[in-house]
Design a protein around this motif. Structure first.
Motif, PDB file in Angstrom:
ATOM      1  N   PHE A 252       0.811  -1.214   0.000  1.00 26.90           N
ATOM      2  CA  PHE A 252       0.000   0.000   0.000  1.00 26.90           C
ATOM      3  C   PHE A 252       0.845   1.265   0.000  1.00 26.90           C
ATOM      4  O   PHE A 252       0.380   2.323  -0.427  1.00 26.90           O
ATOM      5  CB  PHE A 252      -0.947   0.002   1.200  1.00 26.90           C
ATOM      6  N   ASN A 253       2.082   1.173   0.467  1.00 23.45           N
ATOM      7  CA  ASN A 253       2.929   2.366   0.496  1.00 23.45           C
ATOM      8  C   ASN A 253       3.846   2.451  -0.724  1.00 23.45           C
ATOM      9  O   ASN A 253       4.802   3.234  -0.738  1.00 23.45           O
ATOM     10  CB  ASN A 253       3.751   2.422   1.786  1.00 23.45           C
ATOM     11  N   ASP A 254       3.562   1.674  -1.754  1.00 25.82           N
ATOM     12  CA  ASP A 254       4.349   1.705  -2.974  1.00 25.82           C
ATOM     13  C   ASP A 254       4.145   3.036  -3.708  1.00 25.82           C
ATOM     14  O   ASP A 254       3.051   3.620  -3.664  1.00 25.82           O
ATOM     15  CB  ASP A 254       3.933   0.540  -3.880  1.00 25.82           C
ATOM     16  N   PRO A 255       5.170   3.543  -4.395  1.00 22.89           N
ATOM     17  CA  PRO A 255       5.028   4.800  -5.140  1.00 22.89           C
ATOM     18  C   PRO A 255       3.886   4.797  -6.157  1.00 22.89           C
ATOM     19  O   PRO A 255       3.293   5.857  -6.428  1.00 22.89           O
ATOM     20  CB  PRO A 255       6.376   4.945  -5.843  1.00 22.89           C
ATOM     21  N   LYS A 256       3.559   3.638  -6.726  1.00 21.97           N
ATOM     22  CA  LYS A 256       2.450   3.576  -7.691  1.00 21.97           C
ATOM     23  C   LYS A 256       1.119   3.873  -7.010  1.00 21.97           C
ATOM     24  O   LYS A 256       0.249   4.521  -7.597  1.00 21.97           O
ATOM     25  CB  LYS A 256       2.403   2.199  -8.355  1.00 21.97           C
ATOM     26  N   VAL A 257       0.959   3.411  -5.782  1.00 17.47           N
ATOM     27  CA  VAL A 257      -0.267   3.693  -5.036  1.00 17.47           C
ATOM     28  C   VAL A 257      -0.283   5.156  -4.614  1.00 17.47           C
ATOM     29  O   VAL A 257      -1.323   5.829  -4.663  1.00 17.47           O
ATOM     30  CB  VAL A 257      -0.385   2.763  -3.812  1.00 17.47           C
ATOM     31  N   ALA A 258       0.888   5.668  -4.237  1.00 15.63           N
ATOM     32  CA  ALA A 258       0.988   7.076  -3.841  1.00 15.63           C
ATOM     33  C   ALA A 258       0.621   7.994  -4.997  1.00 15.63           C
ATOM     34  O   ALA A 258      -0.027   9.032  -4.804  1.00 15.63           O
ATOM     35  CB  ALA A 258       2.402   7.371  -3.356  1.00 15.63           C
ATOM     36  N   GLU A 259       1.019   7.618  -6.216  1.00 17.32           N
ATOM     37  CA  GLU A 259       0.670   8.420  -7.389  1.00 17.32           C
ATOM     38  C   GLU A 259      -0.846   8.524  -7.540  1.00 17.32           C
ATOM     39  O   GLU A 259      -1.391   9.599  -7.828  1.00 17.32           O
ATOM     40  CB  GLU A 259       1.264   7.788  -8.649  1.00 17.32           C
ATOM     41  N   VAL A 260      -1.527   7.414  -7.324  1.00 13.89           N
ATOM     42  CA  VAL A 260      -2.980   7.389  -7.483  1.00 13.89           C
ATOM     43  C   VAL A 260      -3.666   8.225  -6.407  1.00 13.89           C
ATOM     44  O   VAL A 260      -4.607   8.979  -6.696  1.00 13.89           O
ATOM     45  CB  VAL A 260      -3.481   5.931  -7.463  1.00 13.89           C
ATOM     46  N   LEU A 261      -3.226   8.108  -5.166  1.00 12.53           N
ATOM     47  CA  LEU A 261      -3.829   8.892  -4.094  1.00 12.53           C
ATOM     48  C   LEU A 261      -3.640  10.389  -4.358  1.00 12.53           C
ATOM     49  O   LEU A 261      -4.537  11.201  -4.099  1.00 12.53           O
ATOM     50  CB  LEU A 261      -3.241   8.500  -2.740  1.00 12.53           C
ATOM     51  N   ALA A 262      -2.479  10.753  -4.895  1.00 16.64           N
ATOM     52  CA  ALA A 262      -2.226  12.154  -5.223  1.00 16.64           C
ATOM     53  C   ALA A 262      -3.193  12.642  -6.306  1.00 16.64           C
ATOM     54  O   ALA A 262      -3.688  13.782  -6.251  1.00 16.64           O
ATOM     55  CB  ALA A 262      -0.784  12.337  -5.688  1.00 16.64           C
ATOM     56  N   GLU A 263      -3.473  11.803  -7.296  1.00 18.32           N
ATOM     57  CA  GLU A 263      -4.429  12.183  -8.332  1.00 18.32           C
ATOM     58  C   GLU A 263      -5.836  12.351  -7.734  1.00 18.32           C
ATOM     59  O   GLU A 263      -6.556  13.294  -8.073  1.00 18.32           O
ATOM     60  CB  GLU A 263      -4.445  11.140  -9.451  1.00 18.32           C
ATOM     61  N   ALA A 264      -6.233  11.444  -6.847  1.00 21.59           N
ATOM     62  CA  ALA A 264      -7.535  11.567  -6.186  1.00 21.59           C
ATOM     63  C   ALA A 264      -7.619  12.876  -5.414  1.00 21.59           C
ATOM     64  O   ALA A 264      -8.661  13.548  -5.386  1.00 21.59           O
ATOM     65  CB  ALA A 264      -7.777  10.378  -5.267  1.00 21.59           C
ATOM     66  N   GLY A 265      -6.503  13.256  -4.804  1.00 22.52           N
ATOM     67  CA  GLY A 265      -6.472  14.480  -4.026  1.00 22.52           C
ATOM     68  C   GLY A 265      -6.667  15.739  -4.846  1.00 22.52           C
ATOM     69  O   GLY A 265      -7.078  16.778  -4.311  1.00 22.52           O
ATOM     70  N   LYS A 266      -6.388  15.657  -6.146  1.00 23.40           N
ATOM     71  CA  LYS A 266      -6.588  16.823  -7.009  1.00 23.40           C
ATOM     72  C   LYS A 266      -8.046  17.251  -7.039  1.00 23.40           C
ATOM     73  O   LYS A 266      -8.348  18.434  -7.290  1.00 23.40           O
ATOM     74  CB  LYS A 266      -6.096  16.522  -8.424  1.00 23.40           C
ATOM     75  N   ILE A 267      -8.935  16.320  -6.790  1.00 23.47           N
ATOM     76  CA  ILE A 267     -10.358  16.654  -6.689  1.00 23.47           C
ATOM     77  C   ILE A 267     -10.816  16.658  -5.241  1.00 23.47           C
ATOM     78  O   ILE A 267     -11.349  17.651  -4.748  1.00 23.47           O
ATOM     79  CB  ILE A 267     -11.214  15.679  -7.516  1.00 23.47           C
TER      80      ILE A 267
END
Length: 457
Positions: A252-267
Motif C-alpha cells: 500500500f505504500n508503494d510509489p504507484k499507489v501514492a501516485e494514485v492517491l495524489a491524483e484523487a487528491g486533485k479533486i
C-alpha cells in the motif's frame, strides 16, 4: 435458516403435450375434442424448441439459495417460468437475508443447496474444494462466448472454473444534470485532464460547486473514498498492477499507489472543487449526491445504484443524456481514463455456484449464462448484466443502459478492490484512513503507511 420456499409448477395439458413431442415420447392419437388445441400446442412447441438442450430432466427440482428476496425475487422467478414449463425442472427459490451466515452452516452440515448466488466472488472462493462443483464444459464454453475474459477469472479458483456471472453493477460513473451542462455549454470530458479542466472552468464561474462528495456511511464510513482510489488505480496503473495491489503483492505504500492517491487528491482535497474538505467525512453518501438535484453542485462520482436513492429521497428524475430540458433530471457519463481510449470499468456482481453434480443442476447453471435468459430478466426491469448478448433495447432504465454499454466495451473490468482485500484492510483500515485523509487532512504518506501496517502478511 429461512424456510424453503417451494414452488411446484403445474404443467397443463398443452405444456405436457409439448414436452412429450420434444422428448420424442410416444403418444396416443388425439381425441376429437383435442383438435381445437392443435394451434396452441404448435405455438407452445415452437416456444419450447429453444429449450431442447435442457430436456430429459422432467420432474426434477433444483434449490436456488440466495440473498435475493422479494420484490426482486419475484422477477427472477418470473424470468425462469418458461424454462421451468418447457423443461419440467422446478426451481425452488430460497431467498434469505441470512445467506452469508447460513451458507457455511448448510455446507458443513451436509445440507448444501443445489445452487447458490454469491454476492461477491471472495465468498464463493471459500467453498472451492469444500463442496463446490466445477461448472461443466458446456457452461464453461457459454461463459467464454458470452462474457469478457475478466468475468471468468473471478469465478475461477486455483485454475478451476466454478462460478458463473449473474447480475452486475458499475461504479465508473459521474452523475450530472444534462440541462445544467447544456445551459452552461459544458462538454462531457473524455480524459482525466479534461475532467480536471472542466472542474476548473466550473469553479472559476462560481455559480455552482464543481463536485459534491460524501464519505459517510455509519460503520462503513470511508468506502466512497476507496471507490475513488480503485477507479483511479485502474486508470493510472494497468490491470496487472491493480491485481497485485488488491492481493497485497504491491504494498500500500508503494510509489504507484501514492501516485494514485495524489491524483484523487486533485479533486477530493481541493476546496475550490468540493468546498469544505473535512465535511466530506460527515456528509452521508446519500446526501453527497443531493446537490445535483437542487443545482448546488455539477458532478458526483458514484455507482449505478445512487440514481434510485436520489429519486426516492430527493425527487430526482433519471433521464437520458439527450434530455437537456428536464429540471432536476440527472444521468451519467463514464468516469474518464487517462486517454479517451483507456476505458476500464470498476464494478461488482453476483456469481452462481453449484453444490450438486446432477444434470438438472448443470442445466439451470448453463441456462443462466445464455443471452436468452439475460434478455428475459433484463426486460422485466431494474436489472442488467455483463452478458455480451444482452440487447440494450431490453434495458429500459437509461443509466442501466449506459452501464451495459460500459461493461460490453470496457478494455478492462475489475471488482471493487476493498471487497476482495482481507477484511481487516478492505473493510477496516482502508475505510478508516481514507476518512482521516479528508477529515483530519492526514498526509498521503501517513495514510498509506497506516493501511500498509494492517495488511496480514
Amino acid at each position: 435458516m429461512s424456510t424453503l420456499r417451494r414452488r411446484v409448477v403445474a404443467l397443463g395439458a398443452t405444456a405436457v403435450a409439448a414436452s412429450l413431442v420434444l422428448a420424442g415420447c410416444a403418444s396416443s392419437e388425439p381425441a376429437a375434442e383435442e383438435t381445437a388445441s392443435e394451434t396452441t400446442d404448435s405455438t407452445t412447441s415452437d416456444t419450447c424448441a429453444a429449450y431442447e438442450a435442457y430436456l430429459g430432466n422432467e420432474g426434477t427440482e433444483v434449490e436456488m439459495y440466495t440473498t435475493i428476496i422479494d420484490p426482486e425475487a419475484s422477477l427472477f422467478i418470473e424470468s425462469l417460468a418458461e424454462f421451468e414449463e418447457c423443461t419440467g425442472i422446478t426451481i425452488n427459490w430460497n431467498g434469505t437475508q441470512e445467506f452469508e451466515a447460513q451458507i457455511p452452516v448448510r455446507v458443513e452440515g451436509g445440507t448444501a443447496p443445489d445452487m447458490a448466488i454469491f454476492p461477491q466472488p471472495g465468498l464463493l472462493a471459500k467453498f472451492a474444494g469444500n463442496g463446490l462443483v466445477p461448472a461443466n464444459d458446456a457452461t464453461s464454453a457459454s461463459v467464454d462466448e458470452n462474457y469478457t475474459a475478466d468475468w471468468k477469472v473471478y469465478g475461477t479458483v486455483d485454475g478451476t472454473f466454478y462460478g458463473t456471472p449473474l447480475g452486475a453493477n458499475v461504479k465508473s460513473f459521474v452523475w450530472y444534470s444534462p440541462k445544467t451542462f447544456a445551459d452552461n455549454g459544458w462538454a462531457i470530458p473524455t480524459t482525466w485532464e479534461e475532467l480536471l479542466a472542466l472542474s476548473d472552468t466550473i469553479a472559476a464561474a462560481g455559480d455552482v460547486q464543481p463536485w459534491c462528495v460524501g464519505f459517510g456511511s455509519g460503520d462503513a464510513t470511508g468506502w466512497v473514498g476507496t471507490d475513488w482510489m480503485e477507479d483511479l488505480m485502474l486508470r493510472f496503473q494497468d490491470a496487472a498492477t491493480y491485481d497485485q495491489w488488491v492481493s497485497g503483492e504491491l504494498p500500500f505504500n508503494d510509489p504507484k499507489v501514492a501516485e494514485v492517491l495524489a491524483e484523487a487528491g486533485k479533486i477530493l482535497k481541493n476546496p475550490a472543487y468540493v468546498g469544505d474538505v473535512a465535511s466530506i467525512a460527515t456528509t452521508t453518501f446519500q446526501e453527497g449526491g443531493a446537490g445535483l438535484v437542487d443545482g448546488s453542485c455539477a458532478m458526483h462520482r458514484q455507482a449505478s445504484f445512487i440514481g434510485g436513492i436520489l429519486a426516492a429521497d430527493y425527487g430526482a428524475t433519471i433521464v437520458s443524456p439527450e434530455d437537456t430540458t428536464t429540471e432536476g433530471g440527472i444521468t451519467t457519463f463514464y468516469f474518464p481514463g487517462v486517454s479517451a481510449d483507456n476505458k476500464p470499468a470498476l464494478g461488482g456482481g453476483e456469481f452462481v455456484g453449484i453444490f450438486a453434480d446432477r444434470p438438472e443442476v448443470h442445466a439451470v447453471h448453463h441456462y443462466l449464462t445464455t443471452p436468452d435468459w439475460n434478455n428475459k430478466k433484463a426486460a422485466l426491469g431494474g436489472w442488467f448484466s455483463a452478458n455480451l448478448g444482452l440487447d440494450t433495447a431490453n434495458v429500459a432504465d437509461p443509466v442501466n443502459k449506459v452501464a451495459v454499454e460500459i461493461l460490453q466495451n470496457a478494455s478492462t473490468f475489475r471488482f471493487d478492490g476493498s471487497d476482495v482485500m482481507p477484511a481487516e484492510v478492505g473493510a477496516g483500515s482502508f475505510w478508516k484512513e481514507m476518512t482521516a485523509w479528508v477529515a483530519e487532512d492526514k498526509s498521503d504518506a501517513a495514510v498509506l503507511e497506516a493501511i500498509y501496517s494492517t495488511w496480514p502478511y
